[in-house]
Write an enzyme that holds these catalytic residues in place. Structure first.
Site, PDB file in Angstrom:
ATOM      1  N   LYS A 161     -32.952   2.762  31.609  1.00 22.65           N
ATOM      2  CA  LYS A 161     -33.612   1.543  32.079  1.00 22.65           C
ATOM      3  C   LYS A 161     -32.604   0.585  32.699  1.00 22.65           C
ATOM      4  CE  LYS A 161     -37.515   1.346  28.840  1.00 22.65           C
ATOM      5  NZ  LYS A 161     -38.249   0.471  27.901  1.00 22.65           N
ATOM      6  N   GLY A 168     -42.259  -1.635  36.052  1.00 23.66           N
ATOM      7  CA  GLY A 168     -42.251  -0.185  36.120  1.00 23.66           C
ATOM      8  C   GLY A 168     -41.120   0.399  36.940  1.00 23.66           C
ATOM      9  N   GLU A 203     -32.920   3.999  25.932  1.00 26.81           N
ATOM     10  CA  GLU A 203     -33.613   4.021  24.648  1.00 26.81           C
ATOM     11  C   GLU A 203     -34.096   5.434  24.360  1.00 26.81           C
ATOM     12  OE1 GLU A 203     -35.600  -0.441  24.762  1.00 26.81           O
ATOM     13  OE2 GLU A 203     -36.731   1.248  25.552  1.00 26.81           O
ATOM     14  N   LYS A 204     -34.335   5.699  23.105  1.00 23.85           N
ATOM     15  CA  LYS A 204     -34.947   6.968  22.714  1.00 23.85           C
ATOM     16  C   LYS A 204     -36.313   7.068  23.401  1.00 23.85           C
ATOM     17  CE  LYS A 204     -35.742  10.745  20.332  1.00 23.85           C
ATOM     18  NZ  LYS A 204     -35.018  12.001  20.635  1.00 23.85           N
ATOM     19  N   ARG A 294     -43.911 -15.698  29.593  1.00 23.03           N
ATOM     20  CA  ARG A 294     -44.889 -16.341  30.476  1.00 23.03           C
ATOM     21  C   ARG A 294     -46.284 -15.912  30.048  1.00 23.03           C
ATOM     22  NH1 ARG A 294     -46.414 -11.715  32.852  1.00 23.03           N
ATOM     23  NH2 ARG A 294     -44.792 -10.181  33.358  1.00 23.03           N
ATOM     24  N   VAL A 297     -50.976 -11.407  33.213  1.00 25.83           N
ATOM     25  CA  VAL A 297     -52.179 -11.112  33.991  1.00 25.83           C
ATOM     26  C   VAL A 297     -53.355 -10.837  33.063  1.00 25.83           C
ATOM     27  CG1 VAL A 297     -53.218  -9.494  35.624  1.00 25.83           C
ATOM     28  CG2 VAL A 297     -50.845 -10.194  35.926  1.00 25.83           C
TER      29      VAL A 297
END
Length: 341
Positions: A161, A168, A203-204, A294, A297
């Site tokens: 990541k 995404g 991460e795993k 925040r 949506v």
């Protein structure tokens, strides 16, 4: 009805600008719409009490133009800014500038936006506050050898990541060690292009998780409540497609337990405003992945089942008021689904 602010500038457009406008009207607050030259006739512009054109059609020259938004506040006498979602809603620099100009940012402090905007710092912070996190690299990946060593300890598959990723993007599954170097290069390039920062962590990888998020709201008086969960597991290309509450197949007791932990963490952190803790849920375990500082949506599904107004609550909290609801007042009734088309 009490006017928490005399006038609020809405630094956004479209649906969320209309939603904030509605909440302000119900609280007796005047609104200022900012808009690009392409949005002169937009509904949020027509309904607001005042409007200011802040630039040409490109978002970078208008809705992301911080000096123009500050000028619009000064011209109209707006005391507070609601950023909505997207655009400048999680921009710590924007919040900091508003604070420096004695304008209220309807959201958390610039410090908390910055902490939660860095996914590694966020994980370290919430872990110290008692929130379970996904196993992974404790900091950014220094180099390939560093990555291989930690990945071997955690076990493949892993999820690479971008530290400043989102929406995404900047994510890739790595199934085995021989794929790691090429995957790191690809994700780092995408992250640099999309976010201006190529730092990575991992991460795993969970093979069959659900994506469960907990909505919280906290004030500056040491009160924090959770408003239940949203199940955002239905996704396409790591983008949410369907969000719903209540989440099927998870006991209410489990939700209340993790919700209470999240609320208590906000109190300890001194966090104020709306926030969403996002988790992977598998085998009866919640594992924190990130926090959104925040309104989201998908907030309407929570409002529908809890009979609450999260936008109005944001405004109350930002004005220095205590939360209008206690945890005992918040119960989930019925079921709501939001589809992104």
């Amino acid at each position: 009805m009490k006017k928490f602010f005399e006038k609020v500038l809405i630094a956004n457009r479209g649906e969320i600008a209309l939603r904030v406008h509605r909440a302000c009207k119900e609280l007796g607050i005047k609104t200022v719409a900012v808009h690009s030259s392409a949005d002169n006739e937009a509904m949020h512009v027509k309904l607001a009490d005042e409007s200011v054109c802040i630039g040409p059609p490109q978002a970078k020259d208008s809705y992301l133009n911080i000096p123009s938004i500050i000028s619009a506040c000064e011209i109209t006498g707006a005391e507070a800014v609601h950023p909505g979602y997207g655009f400048l809603s999680e921009n710590a620099h924007f919040a900091e500038i508003l604070e420096a100009h004695n304008l209220t940012f309807i959201g958390p402090s610039s410090e908390h936006i910055q902490i939660m905007g860095d996914k590694i710092t966020a994980k370290e912070t919430v872990s110290k506050l008692g929130i379970p996190v996904v196993p992974g690299s404790e900091g950014k990946i220094e180099n390939l050898n560093h990555a291989k060593k930690i990945a071997d300890e955690i076990g493949y598959p892993i999820m690479l990541k971008a530290i400043h990723g989102g929406g995404g993007r900047g994510m890739m599954i790595v199934q085995k060690k021989s794929d790691l170097e090429n995957s790191m290069n690809l994700v780092r390039t995408e992250a640099k292009n999309a976010f201006g920062n190529g730092d990575l962590y991992f991460e795993k990888y969970f093979d069959n998780p659900r994506h469960i998020e907990i909505q919280i709201m906290s004030d500056e008086h040491g009160n924090a409540e959770h408003f239940g969960e949203r199940d955002c597991s239905m996704q396409r290309r790591n983008q949410k497609v369907i969000e719903e509450t209540q989440a099927c197949g998870i006991e209410r007791e489990e939700i209340n337990k993790i919700g209470a932990i999240c609320a208590e963490a906000c109190v300890k952190l001194g966090y104020t405003g709306a926030g969403t803790f996002e988790f992977l849920y598998q085998d009866g375990q919640f594992s924190f992945i990130e926090m959104n500082t925040r309104i989201q949506v998908e907030h309407p599904v929570t409002e529908l089942v809890t009979n609450s107004d999260l936008i109005a609550e944001q405004i109350r909290v930002a004005s220095g008021e205590k939360l209008s609801m206690k945890q005992s007042d918040i119960s989930l009734k019925g079921h709501a689904i939001e589809c992104r088309i």
